[in-house]
Design a protein around this motif. Structure first.
Motif, PDB file in Angstrom:
ATOM      1  N   LEU A 132     -54.547 -66.478  33.771  1.00 37.72           N
ATOM      2  CA  LEU A 132     -55.162 -67.765  33.450  1.00 37.72           C
ATOM      3  C   LEU A 132     -56.428 -67.523  32.636  1.00 37.72           C
ATOM      4  O   LEU A 132     -57.172 -66.575  32.884  1.00 37.72           O
ATOM      5  CB  LEU A 132     -55.527 -68.536  34.712  1.00 37.72           C
ATOM      6  N   LEU A 133     -56.669 -68.406  31.661  1.00 35.67           N
ATOM      7  CA  LEU A 133     -57.904 -68.400  30.891  1.00 35.67           C
ATOM      8  C   LEU A 133     -58.526 -69.779  30.982  1.00 35.67           C
ATOM      9  O   LEU A 133     -57.839 -70.800  30.851  1.00 35.67           O
ATOM     10  CB  LEU A 133     -57.653 -68.075  29.417  1.00 35.67           C
ATOM     11  N   ASP A 134     -59.851 -69.819  31.182  1.00 36.31           N
ATOM     12  CA  ASP A 134     -60.550 -71.091  31.226  1.00 36.31           C
ATOM     13  C   ASP A 134     -60.750 -71.689  29.843  1.00 36.31           C
ATOM     14  O   ASP A 134     -60.880 -72.899  29.692  1.00 36.31           O
ATOM     15  CB  ASP A 134     -61.923 -70.938  31.898  1.00 36.31           C
ATOM     16  N   GLU A 135     -60.799 -70.840  28.832  1.00 32.10           N
ATOM     17  CA  GLU A 135     -61.051 -71.304  27.476  1.00 32.10           C
ATOM     18  C   GLU A 135     -60.538 -70.269  26.493  1.00 32.10           C
ATOM     19  O   GLU A 135     -60.327 -69.110  26.853  1.00 32.10           O
ATOM     20  CB  GLU A 135     -62.551 -71.518  27.249  1.00 32.10           C
ATOM     21  N   PRO A 136     -60.301 -70.669  25.224  1.00 31.98           N
ATOM     22  CA  PRO A 136     -59.856 -69.695  24.234  1.00 31.98           C
ATOM     23  C   PRO A 136     -60.854 -68.549  24.110  1.00 31.98           C
ATOM     24  O   PRO A 136     -62.059 -68.763  24.050  1.00 31.98           O
ATOM     25  CB  PRO A 136     -59.799 -70.521  22.934  1.00 31.98           C
ATOM     26  N   GLY A 137     -60.336 -67.335  24.114  1.00 31.30           N
ATOM     27  CA  GLY A 137     -61.203 -66.175  24.027  1.00 31.30           C
ATOM     28  C   GLY A 137     -61.861 -65.790  25.334  1.00 31.30           C
ATOM     29  O   GLY A 137     -62.644 -64.843  25.385  1.00 31.30           O
ATOM     30  N   GLY A 138     -61.553 -66.527  26.408  1.00 32.66           N
ATOM     31  CA  GLY A 138     -62.140 -66.215  27.704  1.00 32.66           C
ATOM     32  C   GLY A 138     -61.473 -65.016  28.348  1.00 32.66           C
ATOM     33  O   GLY A 138     -60.549 -64.410  27.806  1.00 32.66           O
ATOM     34  N   THR A 139     -61.967 -64.665  29.528  1.00 35.79           N
ATOM     35  CA  THR A 139     -61.437 -63.520  30.262  1.00 35.79           C
ATOM     36  C   THR A 139     -60.155 -63.911  30.992  1.00 35.79           C
ATOM     37  O   THR A 139     -60.124 -64.919  31.709  1.00 35.79           O
ATOM     38  CB  THR A 139     -62.470 -63.010  31.281  1.00 35.79           C
ATOM     39  N   SER A 159     -58.680 -78.049  30.709  1.00 38.18           N
ATOM     40  CA  SER A 159     -57.424 -77.327  30.510  1.00 38.18           C
ATOM     41  C   SER A 159     -57.529 -75.908  31.047  1.00 38.18           C
ATOM     42  O   SER A 159     -58.621 -75.368  31.219  1.00 38.18           O
ATOM     43  CB  SER A 159     -57.049 -77.271  29.020  1.00 38.18           C
ATOM     44  N   ARG A 160     -56.385 -75.326  31.318  1.00 38.03           N
ATOM     45  CA  ARG A 160     -56.242 -73.896  31.571  1.00 38.03           C
ATOM     46  C   ARG A 160     -55.149 -73.384  30.654  1.00 38.03           C
ATOM     47  O   ARG A 160     -54.117 -74.028  30.474  1.00 38.03           O
ATOM     48  CB  ARG A 160     -55.830 -73.610  33.025  1.00 38.03           C
ATOM     49  N   ILE A 161     -55.389 -72.203  30.107  1.00 37.71           N
ATOM     50  CA  ILE A 161     -54.353 -71.531  29.334  1.00 37.71           C
ATOM     51  C   ILE A 161     -53.602 -70.606  30.273  1.00 37.71           C
ATOM     52  O   ILE A 161     -54.209 -69.802  30.979  1.00 37.71           O
ATOM     53  CB  ILE A 161     -54.949 -70.745  28.161  1.00 37.71           C
ATOM     54  N   VAL A 162     -52.295 -70.731  30.298  1.00 39.11           N
ATOM     55  CA  VAL A 162     -51.437 -69.888  31.120  1.00 39.11           C
ATOM     56  C   VAL A 162     -50.779 -68.869  30.192  1.00 39.11           C
ATOM     57  O   VAL A 162     -50.142 -69.234  29.192  1.00 39.11           O
ATOM     58  CB  VAL A 162     -50.376 -70.723  31.852  1.00 39.11           C
ATOM     59  N   VAL A 163     -50.950 -67.588  30.500  1.00 34.61           N
ATOM     60  CA  VAL A 163     -50.422 -66.507  29.663  1.00 34.61           C
ATOM     61  C   VAL A 163     -49.380 -65.727  30.451  1.00 34.61           C
ATOM     62  O   VAL A 163     -49.668 -65.245  31.553  1.00 34.61           O
ATOM     63  CB  VAL A 163     -51.545 -65.558  29.198  1.00 34.61           C
ATOM     64  N   ILE A 164     -48.187 -65.631  29.898  1.00 31.93           N
ATOM     65  CA  ILE A 164     -47.171 -64.717  30.420  1.00 31.93           C
ATOM     66  C   ILE A 164     -47.190 -63.486  29.517  1.00 31.93           C
ATOM     67  O   ILE A 164     -47.047 -63.603  28.304  1.00 31.93           O
ATOM     68  CB  ILE A 164     -45.778 -65.362  30.424  1.00 31.93           C
TER      69      ILE A 164
END
Length: 341
Positions: A132-139, A159-164
């Motif tokens: 999970l990322l809180d924002e673009p470019g986040g940890t 929003s949250r970015i979900v990365v597979i």
């Protein structure tokens, strides 16, 4: 599609999603909305005014809505066999009017790649992990989609970015596909269980109303990895060029003789090595190489034809060839002449 184009496409969607104004969420739940009317009338020659003669008020209820969408153009990421850290990105956006934690489930379906979940994110071949990322470019923070696990509260319009992230098996064949069903469901404020709809609280308390697309508190998104790889075949055959019964035939330059078929000592023979990439292959073959050692009983004579090989080397009985790129539908072949001992 090319990775740089896909990245630009994703970045545009990300920036648009994270640039939403706070006003889109509307009034927060629990806010009391009230107004009163003024009444005036005349009596005895006077005008009588009653401020706040009547009043109505209500409490803003909670709109529970959210969207979940792939950030990949067409919903598919093209990958190569053995490629590491291949990412599929989705964005979960809280379109309701209150902060809500969510549970995210990820399931591999139609799994031709045989990917298995690695909650720790080790990146081993044949595994995928979720972040999970809180924002673009986040940890990126590892997230275990097994069971009910809270994302933590996502604010209204947040929003949250979900990365597979997966490492593709080296054995993956062209066209192999693994699709993921990724779903999100809202949790109670403490994150311990699914938040259900709440009705009938009256004007003074907060109802919770589902307003997601299906009005059922679950949003599903599908996205995929698809392997693009060459489909290579190799062929090798041998024919008699000349039986050379007189011993005077020039094996290196002589034209093939009709009806020559006997592999007798002294005969000139020709090996043909062909490498092909099928027309329907998903990608070119690059840095293609072959090594072939002539068998005992024959002696190398010459390279008769080279069609498509960028490099050819002969060292004793060892013949090596290399092709920088072999496009789908293309072939390269070489013809080697030798003499039967």
């Amino acid at each position: 599609m090319p990775r740089d184009t896909r990245t630009l496409f994703s970045a545009a969607l990300l920036m648009g999603a994270f640039a939403q104004g706070a006003s889109a969420a509307g009034a927060p739940p629990g806010e009391i909305v009230s107004n009163s009317m003024t009444l005036s009338y005349e009596t005895g020659g006077d005008t009588i005014t009653q401020e706040e003669a009547a009043e109505a008020s209500f409490t803003v209820d909670q709109r529970l809505s959210f969207t979940f969408a792939s950030l990949e153009d067409g919903g598919t990421v093209n990958v190569e066999p053995g490629a590491a850290a291949q990412e599929i990105r989705l964005i979960l956006t809280n379109t309701g009017n209150a902060a809500v934690p969510f549970d995210i489930d990820v399931a591999a379906v139609a799994d031709q790649l045989g990917l298995t979940l690695d909650p720790g994110g080790g990146g081993e071949e044949g595994t995928y992990s979720v972040f999970l990322l809180d924002e673009p470019g986040g940890t990126a923070v590892a997230y275990d989609p097994s069971g009910v696990v809270s994302t933590g509260p996502i604010p209204a319009d947040g929003s949250r970015i979900v990365v597979i992230r997966a490492t593709i098996p080296r054995s993956a064949g062209d066209g192999a596909l693994t699709s993921f069903e990724v779903s999100a469901a809202p949790l109670t404020p403490g994150g311990g269980g699914t938040q259900g709809a709440v009705r009938g609280q009256g004007l003074g308390a907060v109802d919770i109303v589902y307003a997601d697309e299906g009005e059922d508190g679950t949003v599903l998104s599908e996205t995929s990895y698809q392997v693009l790889a060459p489909q290579l075949t190799a062929a090798k055959d041998v024919v008699v060029v000349s039986e050379n019964r007189s011993g005077e035939f020039s094996c290196s330059g002589g034209a093939p003789e009709p009806d020559a078929e006997a592999f007798i000592p002294g005969a000139c023979i020709e090996y043909t090595i062909t490498l092909s990439n099928a027309p329907e292959a998903g990608s070119p073959a690059t840095f293609l190489q072959f090594n072939d050692t002539l068998p005992e009983g024959v002696t190398f004579d010459s390279v008769a034809v080279n069609n498509g090989f960028d490099e050819l080397d002969v060292e004793g009985a060892m013949i090596s060839g290399a092709v920088a790129t072999l496009a789908p539908g293309s072939s390269a072949f070489v013809r080697i002449r030798a003499t039967v001992d």
